[in-house]
Design a protein around this motif. Sequence first.
Motif, short mmCIF file in Angstrom:
data_model
loop_
_atom_site.label_atom_id
_atom_site.label_comp_id
_atom_site.label_asym_id
_atom_site.label_seq_id
_atom_site.Cartn_x
_atom_site.Cartn_y
_atom_site.Cartn_z
N TYR A 97 53.46 81.00 43.56
CA TYR A 97 53.67 79.86 44.47
C TYR A 97 53.02 80.16 45.83
O TYR A 97 53.32 81.20 46.43
N PRO A 98 52.18 79.24 46.32
CA PRO A 98 51.49 79.51 47.59
C PRO A 98 52.37 79.36 48.84
O PRO A 98 52.00 79.85 49.90
N HIS A 99 53.50 78.65 48.71
CA HIS A 99 54.39 78.48 49.86
C HIS A 99 55.84 78.53 49.40
O HIS A 99 56.15 78.11 48.29
N ILE A 100 56.71 78.99 50.31
CA ILE A 100 58.14 78.87 50.06
C ILE A 100 58.76 78.03 51.18
O ILE A 100 58.15 77.81 52.23
N SER A 101 59.97 77.59 50.91
CA SER A 101 60.71 76.80 51.90
C SER A 101 62.16 77.18 51.73
O SER A 101 62.57 77.65 50.65
N ALA A 102 62.95 77.01 52.78
CA ALA A 102 64.38 77.32 52.63
C ALA A 102 65.18 76.38 53.51
O ALA A 102 64.88 76.19 54.70
N VAL A 103 66.19 75.79 52.90
CA VAL A 103 67.10 74.92 53.63
C VAL A 103 67.86 75.75 54.66
O VAL A 103 68.09 76.96 54.45
N THR A 104 68.23 75.14 55.77
CA THR A 104 69.08 75.84 56.74
C THR A 104 70.41 76.18 56.05
O THR A 104 70.95 75.34 55.32
N PRO A 105 70.92 77.37 56.25
CA PRO A 105 72.19 77.71 55.60
C PRO A 105 73.31 76.81 56.12
O PRO A 105 73.37 76.53 57.32
N PHE A 106 74.16 76.35 55.21
CA PHE A 106 75.13 75.33 55.59
C PHE A 106 76.54 75.74 55.16
O PHE A 106 76.74 76.85 54.68
N TYR A 107 77.48 74.88 55.34
CA TYR A 107 78.89 74.97 54.97
C TYR A 107 79.72 75.81 55.94
O TYR A 107 80.77 75.38 56.39
N TYR A 108 79.26 77.00 56.32
CA TYR A 108 80.12 77.88 57.14
C TYR A 108 79.88 77.78 58.65
O TYR A 108 80.32 78.66 59.38
#
Length: 289
Positions: A97-108
């Motif tokens: 995969y040429p790129h990754i992405s990550a959601v902002t950590p949530f819930y806490y």
Amino acid sequence: MKKLYSALMTAFNDDGSINEAGTREMIRYNIDVNKVDGLYVGGSTGENFNMSHEQKEQVFKIAIDEAKNDVDLIAQVGSLDLNESKYLAKFVTDLGYPHISAVTPFYYNYTFEQIKDYYNEIVKDVDNELIIYSIPVLTGVSLSLDQFAELFENPKIIGIKYTNADFFLLERVRNRFPDKLILSGFDEMLLPALALGVDGAIGSTYNLNAKRAKAEMNAFDAGDIDKARQLQKDSNDLISALIANDIYPSLKLVFKELGVNAGVTKKPMAQPTSEMIAGAKKIYNDYLK
Ligand code: NGF
């Protein structure tokens, strides 16, 4: 040239297992018919946050195997388990995969320092570039202009998938970081996002509506704002109908009308009812035929 990405959906069987053939059909439709520039794999539309670890791996493998090098691929690896995010970042990088992405950590309700540490940890051991996935409406996490600036101090963090109706912030971010990649996330707000200079868009409805969205981008680039507004209006008629009929299951039901086996959504997402099926047929006939 602005880029359009479909947020890839996952076809599930009734028991919640992944329907590989159906998932491949949707990938092919996006590449061969929609002619999108790329796919966002493992996002909200892909129901990533409903999946087991094994299912996430399975989808990442299917998507790159089917798409090969035909289109750009972004793998969303964010998870509440940072160790899983780090593992998946390496896993997808090794897959190519040429790129990754990550959601902002949530819930806490993490502090910004904790969020920053999460992103720096995810990219630390991988030779890849990361796009922050900011979607306050689902995560409750809003990053400020200065916080984006702090995250961008890490050169491996190259952009934002901006699913946010805050256009004041979008303008501030665009102008402060002209070299960062900003991809708009709300399909119904594509035109104002284009006006503020985004580099492209990622969204769920492009699975069905990519041609119209591309035409809108082209009209915008050509300076034909009246045409772009008309196309946004036509798209928003479709998007409003999809939202009113429950968007994720409806996208799959409309895909079926197009001859693509998109399976069903995974519980606890809504399962198709007879009203929903009738609604999807109407959406297909009214907006896509
Ligand atoms: O589904 C959502 C939830 N947003 C998507 C997109 O921003 C995120 C958007 O296309 C996404 O697709 C993903 O991560 O996979 C909407 O579905 C669309 O604009 C209709 O509101 O907000």
